[in-house]
Design a protein around this motif. Structure first.
Motif, PDB file in Angstrom:
ATOM      1  N   ALA A 172      46.750  16.764 -30.915  1.00  0.00           N
ATOM      2  CA  ALA A 172      48.188  16.347 -30.623  1.00  0.00           C
ATOM      3  C   ALA A 172      49.068  17.268 -31.651  1.00  0.00           C
ATOM      4  O   ALA A 172      50.268  17.710 -31.073  1.00  0.00           O
ATOM      5  CB  ALA A 172      48.538  15.013 -31.016  1.00  0.00           C
ATOM      6  N   ASP A 173      48.583  17.420 -32.743  1.00  0.00           N
ATOM      7  CA  ASP A 173      49.219  18.523 -33.687  1.00  0.00           C
ATOM      8  C   ASP A 173      49.432  20.009 -32.827  1.00  0.00           C
ATOM      9  O   ASP A 173      50.430  20.690 -33.225  1.00  0.00           O
ATOM     10  CB  ASP A 173      48.594  18.584 -35.026  1.00  0.00           C
ATOM     11  N   VAL A 174      48.420  20.441 -32.345  1.00  0.00           N
ATOM     12  CA  VAL A 174      48.453  21.563 -31.470  1.00  0.00           C
ATOM     13  C   VAL A 174      49.363  21.465 -30.564  1.00  0.00           C
ATOM     14  O   VAL A 174      50.030  22.709 -30.405  1.00  0.00           O
ATOM     15  CB  VAL A 174      47.054  22.039 -31.049  1.00  0.00           C
ATOM     16  N   GLY A 175      49.458  20.577 -29.609  1.00  0.00           N
ATOM     17  CA  GLY A 175      50.674  20.374 -28.703  1.00  0.00           C
ATOM     18  C   GLY A 175      51.922  20.300 -29.313  1.00  0.00           C
ATOM     19  O   GLY A 175      52.800  21.110 -28.758  1.00  0.00           O
ATOM     20  N   ARG A 176      52.140  19.645 -30.401  1.00  0.00           N
ATOM     21  CA  ARG A 176      53.470  19.994 -31.362  1.00  0.00           C
ATOM     22  C   ARG A 176      53.864  21.138 -31.600  1.00  0.00           C
ATOM     23  O   ARG A 176      54.859  21.756 -31.447  1.00  0.00           O
ATOM     24  CB  ARG A 176      53.601  18.665 -32.337  1.00  0.00           C
ATOM     25  N   MET A 177      52.663  21.918 -32.244  1.00  0.00           N
ATOM     26  CA  MET A 177      52.858  23.479 -32.510  1.00  0.00           C
ATOM     27  C   MET A 177      53.257  24.292 -31.430  1.00  0.00           C
ATOM     28  O   MET A 177      54.086  25.048 -31.469  1.00  0.00           O
ATOM     29  CB  MET A 177      51.568  23.824 -33.295  1.00  0.00           C
ATOM     30  N   ALA A 178      52.440  23.894 -30.170  1.00  0.00           N
ATOM     31  CA  ALA A 178      52.929  24.645 -29.174  1.00  0.00           C
ATOM     32  C   ALA A 178      54.336  24.466 -28.375  1.00  0.00           C
ATOM     33  O   ALA A 178      54.844  25.415 -28.040  1.00  0.00           O
ATOM     34  CB  ALA A 178      51.828  24.446 -27.934  1.00  0.00           C
ATOM     35  N   ALA A 219      40.232  21.420 -31.561  1.00  0.00           N
ATOM     36  CA  ALA A 219      40.333  20.612 -32.864  1.00  0.00           C
ATOM     37  C   ALA A 219      39.530  21.489 -34.023  1.00  0.00           C
ATOM     38  O   ALA A 219      39.820  21.660 -35.122  1.00  0.00           O
ATOM     39  CB  ALA A 219      39.900  19.283 -32.885  1.00  0.00           C
ATOM     40  N   ALA A 220      38.133  21.760 -33.602  1.00  0.00           N
ATOM     41  CA  ALA A 220      37.477  22.516 -34.698  1.00  0.00           C
ATOM     42  C   ALA A 220      38.005  23.861 -35.055  1.00  0.00           C
ATOM     43  O   ALA A 220      38.055  24.181 -36.116  1.00  0.00           O
ATOM     44  CB  ALA A 220      36.108  22.820 -34.032  1.00  0.00           C
ATOM     45  N   VAL A 221      38.332  24.904 -34.054  1.00  0.00           N
ATOM     46  CA  VAL A 221      38.876  26.260 -34.236  1.00  0.00           C
ATOM     47  C   VAL A 221      40.427  26.095 -34.942  1.00  0.00           C
ATOM     48  O   VAL A 221      40.554  27.031 -35.903  1.00  0.00           O
ATOM     49  CB  VAL A 221      38.767  27.054 -33.131  1.00  0.00           C
ATOM     50  N   MET A 222      40.923  25.175 -34.569  1.00  0.00           N
ATOM     51  CA  MET A 222      42.351  24.909 -35.171  1.00  0.00           C
ATOM     52  C   MET A 222      42.633  24.128 -36.372  1.00  0.00           C
ATOM     53  O   MET A 222      43.342  24.367 -37.110  1.00  0.00           O
ATOM     54  CB  MET A 222      43.430  24.433 -34.053  1.00  0.00           C
ATOM     55  N   GLN A 276      42.352  34.833 -27.561  1.00  0.00           N
ATOM     56  CA  GLN A 276      41.197  35.265 -28.523  1.00  0.00           C
ATOM     57  C   GLN A 276      40.210  34.194 -28.411  1.00  0.00           C
ATOM     58  O   GLN A 276      39.066  34.483 -29.092  1.00  0.00           O
ATOM     59  CB  GLN A 276      41.618  35.253 -29.872  1.00  0.00           C
ATOM     60  N   LEU A 277      40.280  33.338 -27.589  1.00  0.00           N
ATOM     61  CA  LEU A 277      38.903  32.096 -27.519  1.00  0.00           C
ATOM     62  C   LEU A 277      38.220  32.538 -26.249  1.00  0.00           C
ATOM     63  O   LEU A 277      39.083  33.055 -25.327  1.00  0.00           O
ATOM     64  CB  LEU A 277      39.847  30.923 -27.536  1.00  0.00           C
ATOM     65  N   ALA A 278      37.267  31.780 -26.119  1.00  0.00           N
ATOM     66  CA  ALA A 278      36.132  31.638 -24.949  1.00  0.00           C
ATOM     67  C   ALA A 278      36.595  30.689 -24.119  1.00  0.00           C
ATOM     68  O   ALA A 278      35.924  30.200 -23.166  1.00  0.00           O
ATOM     69  CB  ALA A 278      34.831  31.817 -25.357  1.00  0.00           C
ATOM     70  N   PHE A 279      37.639  29.766 -24.363  1.00  0.00           N
ATOM     71  CA  PHE A 279      37.871  28.550 -23.795  1.00  0.00           C
ATOM     72  C   PHE A 279      39.311  28.257 -23.957  1.00  0.00           C
ATOM     73  O   PHE A 279      40.073  28.815 -24.884  1.00  0.00           O
ATOM     74  CB  PHE A 279      37.297  27.245 -24.394  1.00  0.00           C
ATOM     75  N   GLU A 280      39.805  27.459 -23.001  1.00  0.00           N
ATOM     76  CA  GLU A 280      41.450  27.103 -22.785  1.00  0.00           C
ATOM     77  C   GLU A 280      41.737  26.096 -24.022  1.00  0.00           C
ATOM     78  O   GLU A 280      41.287  25.040 -23.880  1.00  0.00           O
ATOM     79  CB  GLU A 280      41.725  26.590 -21.475  1.00  0.00           C
ATOM     80  N   PRO A 281      42.341  26.223 -24.930  1.00  0.00           N
ATOM     81  CA  PRO A 281      42.686  25.384 -25.917  1.00  0.00           C
ATOM     82  C   PRO A 281      43.512  24.250 -25.502  1.00  0.00           C
ATOM     83  O   PRO A 281      44.325  24.340 -24.460  1.00  0.00           O
ATOM     84  CB  PRO A 281      43.716  26.001 -26.952  1.00  0.00           C
ATOM     85  N   ALA A 282      43.313  23.036 -25.984  1.00  0.00           N
ATOM     86  CA  ALA A 282      43.811  21.567 -25.255  1.00  0.00           C
ATOM     87  C   ALA A 282      45.057  21.311 -26.247  1.00  0.00           C
ATOM     88  O   ALA A 282      44.630  21.501 -27.568  1.00  0.00           O
ATOM     89  CB  ALA A 282      42.669  20.714 -25.412  1.00  0.00           C
TER      90      ALA A 282
END
Length: 160
Positions: free
Chosen positions: A91-97, A83-86, A110-116
């Motif tokens: 939930a919006d990130v999920g819809r975008m994916a 949520a912070a980096v995006m 490009q991230l040090a973690f797996e985005p949720a």
């Protein structure tokens, strides 16, 4: 002399970047946000973990709620960081994916973690968010409900 000018230019550049950084979170704000989330979880009768990150996705606080599963702090942390980096709810990130399937793998690389992409991650409203938080442990809709409890009154939209 050349070194001094280079050093001065570097300092000016860093000062400019510093001025553009979001205002730092005041001490205790992360604890207040987490307390709101855990209070809402108790109202719903669910067991969750909550993680609060700063506006750049750096972890500030993670709490594993009583009765929540062992893996939930890590999921909550990923939701907060995403949520912070995006700068948008997870939930919006999920819809975008779903809409752009090739985008998330490029971002993830490009991230040090797996985005949720599950609901339950929210970001402070506004153009320069100082915090984001993630909740995990209940059903995705309940995680989102608990996360929205941390938002200022009138800002708790529909994340799920």
């Amino acid at each position: 002399m050349g070194r001094a000018i280079t050093w001065l230019a570097t300092i000016r550049c860093r000062l400019k970047q510093y001025r553009q950084m979001p205002e730092a979170l005041q001490p205790g704000v992360a604890q207040v946000l987490a307390a709101r989330v855990l209070a809402r979880a108790q109202e719903l009768g669910v067991h969750v973990s909550v993680s609060v990150a700063d506006g750049r996705g750096h972890e500030l606080l993670t709490i594993r709620g009583d009765g929540s599963s062992w893996f939930t702090p890590g999921v909550a942390r990923a939701k907060a960081q995403t949520a912070a980096v995006m700068r948008r709810d997870t939930a919006d990130v999920g819809r975008m994916a779903e809409r752009f399937p090739g985008l998330l793998p490029l971002v993830s690389a490009q991230l040090a973690f797996e985005p949720a992409t599950l609901p339950g991650g929210v970001v402070e409203p506004g153009t320069d968010p100082r915090w984001a938080l993630g909740v995990s442990g209940a059903l995705p809709e309940q995680d989102a409900d608990c996360a929205r409890a941390a938002l200022p009154p009138g800002e708790a939209g529909t994340e799920s």
